[in-house]
Design an enzyme around this catalytic site. Structure first.
Site, PDB file in Angstrom:
ATOM      1  N   THR A  39      -2.704   3.077 -14.598  1.00  0.00           N
ATOM      2  CA  THR A  39      -3.545   1.553 -15.086  1.00  0.00           C
ATOM      3  C   THR A  39      -4.678   1.122 -14.180  1.00  0.00           C
ATOM      4  OG1 THR A  39      -2.189   0.700 -13.376  1.00  0.00           O
ATOM      5  CG2 THR A  39      -1.068   0.913 -15.390  1.00  0.00           C
ATOM      6  N   GLY A  40      -5.370   1.893 -13.438  1.00  0.00           N
ATOM      7  CA  GLY A  40      -6.647   1.499 -12.713  1.00  0.00           C
ATOM      8  C   GLY A  40      -7.730   2.452 -13.446  1.00  0.00           C
ATOM      9  N   ASP A  50      -5.458   7.976  -4.980  1.00  0.00           N
ATOM     10  CA  ASP A  50      -5.889   9.065  -4.809  1.00  0.00           C
ATOM     11  C   ASP A  50      -6.786   9.167  -3.324  1.00  0.00           C
ATOM     12  OD1 ASP A  50      -5.869  11.825  -4.963  1.00  0.00           O
ATOM     13  OD2 ASP A  50      -6.972  11.932  -6.930  1.00  0.00           O
ATOM     14  N   ASP A 108       0.795  -1.035   0.247  1.00  0.00           N
ATOM     15  CA  ASP A 108      -0.125   0.020  -0.114  1.00  0.00           C
ATOM     16  C   ASP A 108       0.967   1.285   0.076  1.00  0.00           C
ATOM     17  OD1 ASP A 108      -1.426   2.222   0.775  1.00  0.00           O
ATOM     18  OD2 ASP A 108      -2.838   0.736   2.047  1.00  0.00           O
ATOM     19  N   ILE A 109       0.787   2.153  -0.926  1.00  0.00           N
ATOM     20  CA  ILE A 109       1.512   3.096  -1.116  1.00  0.00           C
ATOM     21  C   ILE A 109       1.536   4.255   0.066  1.00  0.00           C
ATOM     22  CG2 ILE A 109      -0.111   4.970  -2.253  1.00  0.00           C
ATOM     23  CD1 ILE A 109       3.152   4.815  -3.963  1.00  0.00           C
TER      24      ILE A 109
HETATM   25  N1  AR6 Z   1      -1.385   1.483  -2.880  1.00  0.00           N
HETATM   26  C1  AR6 Z   1      -0.741   1.231  -3.937  1.00  0.00           C
HETATM   27  N2  AR6 Z   1      -1.497   1.138  -5.304  1.00  0.00           N
HETATM   28  C2  AR6 Z   1      -2.864   1.089  -4.930  1.00  0.00           C
HETATM   29  C3  AR6 Z   1      -3.465   1.730  -3.851  1.00  0.00           C
HETATM   30  C4  AR6 Z   1      -2.710   1.908  -3.063  1.00  0.00           C
HETATM   31  N3  AR6 Z   1      -3.384   2.270  -1.779  1.00  0.00           N
HETATM   32  N4  AR6 Z   1      -4.688   1.755  -4.342  1.00  0.00           N
HETATM   33  C5  AR6 Z   1      -4.794   1.404  -5.788  1.00  0.00           C
HETATM   34  N5  AR6 Z   1      -3.843   0.795  -6.123  1.00  0.00           N
HETATM   35  P1  AR6 Z   1      -5.775   4.303  -9.941  1.00  0.00           P
HETATM   36  P2  AR6 Z   1      -5.220   6.047 -12.352  1.00  0.00           P
HETATM   37  C6  AR6 Z   1      -3.539   0.851  -7.474  1.00  0.00           C
HETATM   38  O1  AR6 Z   1      -7.340   4.361 -10.309  1.00  0.00           O
HETATM   39  O2  AR6 Z   1      -5.724   4.653 -13.289  1.00  0.00           O
HETATM   40  C7  AR6 Z   1      -8.719   8.436  -9.247  1.00  0.00           C
HETATM   41  O3  AR6 Z   1      -9.912   8.390  -9.122  1.00  0.00           O
HETATM   42  C8  AR6 Z   1      -4.664   0.321  -8.545  1.00  0.00           C
HETATM   43  O4  AR6 Z   1      -4.854  -1.022  -8.130  1.00  0.00           O
HETATM   44  O5  AR6 Z   1      -5.648   4.795  -8.533  1.00  0.00           O
HETATM   45  O6  AR6 Z   1      -4.017   6.803 -12.637  1.00  0.00           O
HETATM   46  C9  AR6 Z   1      -8.002   9.899  -9.296  1.00  0.00           C
HETATM   47  O7  AR6 Z   1      -8.399  10.584  -8.784  1.00  0.00           O
HETATM   48  C10 AR6 Z   1      -3.942   0.272  -9.944  1.00  0.00           C
HETATM   49  O8  AR6 Z   1      -2.943  -0.725 -10.174  1.00  0.00           O
HETATM   50  O9  AR6 Z   1      -5.074   5.602 -10.690  1.00  0.00           O
HETATM   51  C11 AR6 Z   1      -7.786  10.110 -10.923  1.00  0.00           C
HETATM   52  O10 AR6 Z   1      -9.176  10.455 -11.206  1.00  0.00           O
HETATM   53  C12 AR6 Z   1      -3.212   1.674  -9.722  1.00  0.00           C
HETATM   54  O11 AR6 Z   1      -2.944   1.882  -8.091  1.00  0.00           O
HETATM   55  C13 AR6 Z   1      -7.822   8.527 -11.637  1.00  0.00           C
HETATM   56  O12 AR6 Z   1      -8.226   7.740 -10.472  1.00  0.00           O
HETATM   57  C14 AR6 Z   1      -3.728   2.993 -10.261  1.00  0.00           C
HETATM   58  O13 AR6 Z   1      -5.031   3.177 -10.361  1.00  0.00           O
HETATM   59  C15 AR6 Z   1      -6.267   8.237 -11.639  1.00  0.00           C
HETATM   60  O14 AR6 Z   1      -6.450   6.817 -12.426  1.00  0.00           O
END
Ligand code: AR6
Length: 182
Positions: free
Chosen positions: A124-125, A40, A16-17
């Protein structure tokens, strides 16, 4: 696994970041710096309201760039809010924008005096970027930029075993020549 480029050790871990004890953690933010889900949401929940207060004062951040705030209640000293691209098929500059988001994050962290930084898998999310392609871009950018900025550690923090494998493979596949500043 670890690899070293110049004086920078690059590693991939599952975790977890928000729990990383590094100088700076990177947030996968949006251009409004408005908060959201995923990384975020986790950062703002765990870090407390001071981070959003700073984000509101900054006002926003263009895609491919990054801004730095304090880290509130988190163990890190800084949060770097990076705005990765939304995947729209790959013909809209997504690769350059993702590389720029990583490079800008390193620059913003270094400006704050950070020498260790933890990245999530940006874009990638919710933003839908294909993971293997995103991982290759992330590794190449970090390996080429981080040593010159004096980072001793760059850690990729992946939320699932599947993502960890993808990033470990990208790190293993990175040719020494891609770390072009060495
Ligand atoms: N620690 C590490 N990785 C995580 C955590 C965590 N606590 N939580 C999720 N991930 P995303 P994006 C992973 O959607 O695609 C937001 O609503 C997750 O499984 O967080 O850049 C923002 O406000 C995935 O592999 O980021 C923006 O609107 C990765 O983090 C939008 O989403 C990134 O997923 C950004 O989308």
């Amino acid at each position: 696994m670890n690899r070293t480029f110049g004086g920078t050790t690059v590693s991939c871990v599952r975790g977890d970041i928000t729990e990383q004890h590094v100088d700076a953690i990177v947030n996968a933010a949006n251009a409004q710096l408005a908060g959201g889900g995923g990384v975020d949401g986790a950062i703002h929940r765990a870090g407390g309201p001071s981070i959003m207060k700073e984000c509101r004062a900054i006002g926003g951040c263009p895609t491919g760039e990054a801004v730095r705030t304090g880290a509130g209640d988190l163990p890190a000293a800084h949060v770097v809010h990076a705005v990765g691209p939304i995947w729209r098929g790959g013909e809209h500059g997504e690769a350059d924008l993702l590389a720029s988001a990583y490079a800008s994050s390193l620059a913003a962290a270094a400006e704050g005096g950070a020498r260790s930084v933890a990245f999530p898998s940006i874009s990638t999310g919710a933003y839908g970027y294909p993971k293997a392609d995103a991982a290759a871009i992330a590794m190449a950018t970090v390996a080429s930029r981080a040593p010159a900025l004096d980072f001793h550690e760059v850690r990729f923090v992946l939320f699932s075993d599947a993502d960890l494998q993808v990033y470990q493979q990208a790190l293993a596949d990175l040719a020494p020549s891609e770390a072009s500043c060495l």
